[in-house]
Design a protein around this motif. Structure first.
Motif, mmCIF file in Angstrom:
data_model
loop_
_atom_site.group_PDB
_atom_site.id
_atom_site.type_symbol
_atom_site.label_atom_id
_atom_site.label_comp_id
_atom_site.label_asym_id
_atom_site.label_seq_id
_atom_site.Cartn_x
_atom_site.Cartn_y
_atom_site.Cartn_z
ATOM 1 N N GLY A 35 47.687 24.133 30.799
ATOM 2 C CA GLY A 35 47.968 23.960 32.224
ATOM 3 C C GLY A 35 48.708 25.174 32.756
ATOM 4 N N GLY A 36 49.724 25.617 31.997
ATOM 5 C CA GLY A 36 50.526 26.758 32.423
ATOM 6 C C GLY A 36 49.686 28.024 32.496
ATOM 7 N N LEU A 41 46.873 32.187 35.590
ATOM 8 C CA LEU A 41 45.678 32.954 35.925
ATOM 9 C C LEU A 41 45.271 32.707 37.368
ATOM 10 C CD1 LEU A 41 43.637 32.620 32.638
ATOM 11 C CD2 LEU A 41 44.711 34.656 33.562
ATOM 12 N N THR A 42 45.362 31.443 37.778
ATOM 13 C CA THR A 42 44.994 31.109 39.152
ATOM 14 C C THR A 42 45.904 31.843 40.131
ATOM 15 O OG1 THR A 42 44.435 28.933 38.316
ATOM 16 C CG2 THR A 42 44.475 29.178 40.683
ATOM 17 N N ASP A 43 47.211 31.855 39.814
ATOM 18 C CA ASP A 43 48.165 32.559 40.674
ATOM 19 C C ASP A 43 47.807 34.030 40.769
ATOM 20 O OD1 ASP A 43 49.499 30.262 41.069
ATOM 21 O OD2 ASP A 43 51.239 30.755 39.811
ATOM 22 N N ASP A 47 46.769 36.081 44.113
ATOM 23 C CA ASP A 47 47.392 37.303 44.614
ATOM 24 C C ASP A 47 46.330 38.310 45.034
ATOM 25 O OD1 ASP A 47 49.929 36.551 44.435
ATOM 26 O OD2 ASP A 47 50.416 37.678 42.596
ATOM 27 N N LEU A 48 45.266 38.364 44.267
ATOM 28 C CA LEU A 48 44.190 39.294 44.578
ATOM 29 C C LEU A 48 43.380 38.799 45.774
ATOM 30 C CD1 LEU A 48 42.982 40.057 40.966
ATOM 31 C CD2 LEU A 48 44.426 41.479 42.422
ATOM 32 N N SER A 242 32.467 37.406 43.298
ATOM 33 C CA SER A 242 33.419 36.744 44.192
ATOM 34 C C SER A 242 34.548 36.160 43.356
ATOM 35 C CB SER A 242 32.724 35.662 45.015
ATOM 36 O OG SER A 242 32.804 34.433 44.357
ATOM 37 N N MET A 243 35.761 36.367 43.828
ATOM 38 C CA MET A 243 36.948 35.880 43.122
ATOM 39 C C MET A 243 36.886 34.380 42.913
ATOM 40 S SD MET A 243 39.024 37.993 42.078
ATOM 41 C CE MET A 243 39.135 39.745 42.158
#
Ligand SMILES: Nc1ncnc2c1ncn2[C@@H]1O[C@H](COP(=O)(O)OP(=O)(O)O)[C@@H](O)[C@H]1O
Ligand SMILES: [Mg+2]
Lengths: 384, 243
Positions: A35-36, A41-43, A47-48, A242-243
């Motif tokens: 989960g962490g 990675l999602t964070d 940011d990008l 695409s991100m």
């Protein structure tokens, strides 16, 4: 009473619990670490910019290219899908400032790039439309260049040389990381028109676009690909990333990995359950006489059942709690060490883990308990 | 009023491979309320088997057994448990106290299974312990007591549920003669108070303290009558064995 019996054979009870403890701890650790990791990675992708789409064009042929003007035209026609576009042109070479001299890269972008990439200008301004029109020799730098070349707060209005051409610093970006070389703060942005000129009028091979709606990303990229197909003709000569799609792919991958890992931990729980069943069967045999005495005094099958099921449930329940505590501590520790972030084990996983451990105790305790309850009182009394 | 215990032509047959052991071989026996009956016989004669059937711990192979007028042959395991709980009190040779429970908890066990409240259990268990003179030991574990005290605690447990019949299988078997006598005196006192007692023993001098003696040999009743008459049968048996 179940507690007293468990306490009476501490070592054995602990060994019995071990399977449950390890299984539960493993589940908690895996779920929270995955989960962490996913969160981190999602964070990072967030940011990008999750709505950004990158286009890379690999063809060098004069006929198979996309000009910035053509790209802007395409954007105008698809205002419902795309927010903005910026060319992304790398100019590599030497960056020189006074006596300082190093190799580096400047990126040619449009005036909208700062918003697209969520860059904040701390001093001065970003590249403007007029800079692009006038092919101005201006640049916006990151805090690494600011501190390295000019000293904090002294950069605005100063000049630096990129491949021998003199540029005036018109803006400094906000510090994102730690202002070191290679970090997010190591950046030089110049007008894309200037960059094209610097690269001897070569074609633009990379664009960044932003989508209006993340949820319509598939449709959006499809429209973009159709346009590129028309222009370039061959799918092999361009790439659209695409991100959002990348994040989705990554999340799917992480989820399936988590499922596999949790299944493996589940096997440990199963083994733990079998351990409980085994020890309960031994316990029933050892306590045959006790069962006989209880039955002679009027204990019904359900009384004996309850006694053993509660005992098995208590063992696995204690094991579950120890596993939860142990797993939570390890997750928090490992989170700090490996991911450098605080990971709180999810409440859901704790509740599920606890329920599972109780269920295992009752489930695997049931058979031995039933065996105990159905003992014939006279055989049980005679047993030594 | 029906007799308390009524065995009619009861057999208990164990199949051992091809051969059969007739532990009880056609026993008929009636015991009325308030009687003190000793069942005597040599080891292996079938006394315990007989007591287990009377005590609803075991069921006969054939024959009928009526307890307080009710035929219990078709009772389920749980129904038999309830009968034992409500009507029967057991005293075993090995005391059969649960070693990890205190005396109070041991004595309260039948009351727990009878579904009494915690206070009632405690109150009645204490009263029962007081009757056998072990009230001060209520919080002790069985291992902290002497054999005679443990046997008294097991008597307290048998009495706690106010049973209709008290069944004692060799209650003095594990005790020295002095504490054995104490236990016998206690059983006689219970008899005087109106309790029905069935005592199992292989010892003539103990059987002689009952008012009625039933002698079993090889699963058959060979004598049933007042204690005095049994002496003759006992001598005959000895003589028979000597031949
Ligand atoms: N479960 C059993 N299986 C086979 N034989 C048994 C079993 N229980 C008792 N017997 C046999 O039945 C006979 C009577 O046993 P028991 O009633 O215990 O005698 P007692 O109590 O008079 O010494 C003995 O021969 C014994 O071996
Ligand atoms: Mg016996």
């Amino acid at each position: 009473m179940a507690m007293a019996t468990i306490w009476a054979s501490k070592v054995r009870s602990f060994l019995t619990m071990l399977g449950i403890i390890i299984g539960i701890a493993a589940v908690i650790i895996l779920v929270s670490l995955m989960g962490g990791l996913t969160q981190q990675l999602t964070d990072m992708f967030d940011d990008l910019g999750t709505n950004t789409i990158q286009v890379a064009i690999m063809s060098r042929a004069e006929t198979k290219k996309v000009d910035p003007d053509e790209m802007y035209e395409f954007l105008d026609e698809n205002k419902d899908l795309f927010e903005d576009v910026s060319p992304n042109i790398s100019v590599s070479g030497t960056i020189k400032c006074g006596t300082e001299n190093e190799s580096g890269t400047a990126t040619g972008v449009s005036e909208g790039y700062a918003d697209m990439k969520r860059l904040t200008v701390e001093q001065g301004r970003f590249i403007q439309y007029s800079d692009i029109m006038n092919i101005s020799k201006v640049c916006v730098i990151g805090t690494y260049q600011e501190q390295n070349f000019f000293g904090k707060g002294n950069a605005l209005g100063q000049t630096l040389k990129i491949n021998g051409t003199v540029y005036t610093v018109v803006g400094v970006l906000e510090e994102k990381e730690d202002s070191t070389s290679g970090s997010g703060d190591d950046a030089i942005y110049i007008p894309y028109s200037t960059a094209i000129k610097m690269n001897k009028n070569s074609t633009v091979s990379s664009y960044i676009l932003t989508a209006v709606d993340e949820d319509r990303i598939t449709e959006t990229t499809a429209v973009l690909k159709q346009f590129l197909n028309q222009k370039i003709g061959d799918e092999d000569y361009y790439q659209v990333i695409s991100m959002k799609e990348m994040i989705d792919q990554m999340t799917t991958m992480m989820n399936s990995m988590q499922t596999v890992l949790v299944c493996i931990a589940g096997i440990s729980l199963l083994v733990g359950g079998i351990g409980i069943m085994n020890i309960m069967l031994v316990s029933v045999t050892e306590r045959t006489r006790e069962i006989g005495i209880r039955k002679s005094l009027g204990a019904k099958q359900k009384n004996i059942m309850m006694q053993f099921v509660i005992e098995a449930g208590t063992v696995s329940c204690i094991g579950g709690v120890i596993g939860i505590i142990f797993g939570s501590l390890v997750s928090i520790g490992a989170g700090k060490l490996l991911l450098d972030s605080l990971i709180a084990p999810s409440v859901v996983s704790i509740i599920v883990a606890f329920t599972v451990s109780v269920a295992i105790g009752i489930g695997f305790g049931y058979l031995p308990a039933k065996k105990a309850a159905q003992l014939n009182p006279i055989d049980a009394l005679r047993y030594d | 009023m029906p007799p308390l215990v009524e065995l009619k032509d009861v057999y208990k047959i164990y199949k051992m491979g091809d051969s059969e052991v007739h532990a009880l071989d056609g026993i008929s026996l009636t015991i009325n309320k308030g009687e003190f009956v000793a069942i005597i016989g040599k080891s292996g004669s079938g006394k315990s088997t007989c007591m287990n059937i009377i005590g609803c711990l075991d069921v006969a192979t054939h024959g009928t057994y009526k307890l307080n007028g009710k035929d219990i042959s078709n009772y389920t395991d749980d129904e038999l448990a309830e009968v034992r709980n409500k009507m029967l009190g057991f005293i075993f040779q090995q005391y059969n106290l649960l070693p990890k429970l205190t005396l109070l908890e041991n004595v309260a066990l039948p009351l727990l299974y009878a579904g009494l409240s915690d206070e009632e259990q405690k109150e009645r268990a204490l009263a029962s312990l007081e009757k056998v003179g072990l009230k001060e030991k209520a919080k002790n574990l069985p291992s902290q007591l002497s054999g005679g005290q443990q046997q008294r605690a097991s008597i307290a447990r048998a009495l706690a549920g106010h049973p209709s019949v008290i069944l004692a299988d060799e209650p003095t078997g594990a005790l020295d003669s002095r504490t054995g006598r104490e236990v016998m005196n206690f059983l006689q006192q219970l008899h005087r108070e109106g309790n029905t007692i069935v005592l199992i023993t292989h010892d003539n001098s103990i059987a002689a303290q009952a008012e009625r003696v039933v002698r079993i040999t090889d699963g058959k009743i060979v004598y049933d009558g007042p204690a005095e008459g049994d002496e003759i049968v006992s001598k005959q048996e000895k003589a028979g064995a000597g031949e």
